[in-house]
Design a protein around this motif. Structure first.
Motif, PDB file in Angstrom:
ATOM      1  N   PRO A   1       0.823  -1.221   0.000  1.00 27.92           N
ATOM      2  CA  PRO A   1       0.000   0.000   0.000  1.00 27.92           C
ATOM      3  C   PRO A   1       0.857   1.272   0.000  1.00 27.92           C
ATOM      4  N   ALA A   2       0.347   2.325  -0.643  1.00 23.61           N
ATOM      5  CA  ALA A   2       1.069   3.591  -0.761  1.00 23.61           C
ATOM      6  C   ALA A   2       1.495   4.122   0.609  1.00 23.61           C
ATOM      7  N   ARG A   3       0.635   3.986   1.596  1.00 24.33           N
ATOM      8  CA  ARG A   3       0.937   4.479   2.950  1.00 24.33           C
ATOM      9  C   ARG A   3       2.215   3.838   3.494  1.00 24.33           C
ATOM     10  N   GLU A   4       2.336   2.526   3.341  1.00 18.02           N
ATOM     11  CA  GLU A   4       3.496   1.820   3.867  1.00 18.02           C
ATOM     12  C   GLU A   4       4.753   2.117   3.049  1.00 18.02           C
ATOM     13  N   ARG A   5       4.593   2.249   1.736  1.00 12.84           N
ATOM     14  CA  ARG A   5       5.752   2.545   0.891  1.00 12.84           C
ATOM     15  C   ARG A   5       6.358   3.895   1.249  1.00 12.84           C
ATOM     16  N   LEU A   6       5.489   4.903   1.404  1.00 15.39           N
ATOM     17  CA  LEU A   6       5.993   6.230   1.732  1.00 15.39           C
ATOM     18  C   LEU A   6       6.619   6.233   3.125  1.00 15.39           C
TER      19      LEU A   6
END
Length: 200
Positions: free
Chosen positions: A79-84
């Protein structure tokens, strides 16, 4: 100076500048000093890097890519949240923890805060700051292109995230009764959630 066979003048310039930066992170990387160390003329250096800022920015980008290769920002299985958040953690990892973080912040305080910074110190710090901003803006652009981030001002978003990183890196240098990992993760997720869910 003995020239390396098959190495371009641009590459020699970058290697010399990176070595100088590694020896003294506050160094301004003057055109003459870098050209002399690289064994090239100042005209050759100016051909590849028309301004001192262009040289410093390229050197810092190279250093960052060397110490934190393979940004996870492109892994769409996460998920984008975890990647960032993971990319931001990579930056924090460079600050170290405890004694290493205290030593780093002591050096920053002495060089940039305790007394009025010289023009060279100011230029060096601003180059480091621009690179941090550039890297975070890049991550936000990737997420925006995927549709994981609403349209908005990525420059302002990146400035907010860099400010959060600065605060967390100071926290790593200070005594704490709580787990740094826990509080850091909570803070990073709160900052990332704010950026992903806001239009600013």
């Amino acid at each position: 100076m003995e020239q390396e066979t098959g190495v371009s003048s641009r590459e020699r310039i970058l290697r010399a500048a990176m070595a100088m930066f590694g020896e003294d992170p506050a160094a301004r990387l003057s055109v003459r000093a870098v050209a002399a160390r690289a064994g090239v003329s100042t005209g050759s250096l100016r051909y590849h890097f028309p301004t001192q800022r262009a040289l410093q920015d390229t050197v810092l980008a190279g250093i960052y890519d060397a110490v934190a290769p393979g940004d996870r920002i492109h892994d769409r299985s996460v998920p984008a949240r975890e990647r960032l958040a993971d990319c931001l953690r990579q930056v924090l990892a460079l600050a170290g923890v405890g004694e290493q973080a205290r030593a780093a912040w002591g050096e920053i305080f002495t060089t940039y805060i305790e007394r009025e910074p010289t023009d060279e110190n100011r230029a060096a710090y601003l180059a480091i700051d621009r690179e941090a901003q550039r890297r975070v803006e890049y991550w936000l652009t990737v997420l925006g292109n995927e549709g994981a981030l609403a349209e908005g001002d990525n420059r302002r978003r990146a400035r907010f995230l860099v400010t959060v990183l600065n605060g967390l890196s100071i926290q790593r240098a200070l005594p704490s009764e709580e787990s740094i990992l826990t509080t850091e993760t909570e803070t990073l997720h709160a900052a990332v959630d704010h950026v992903l869910n806001s239009r600013f």
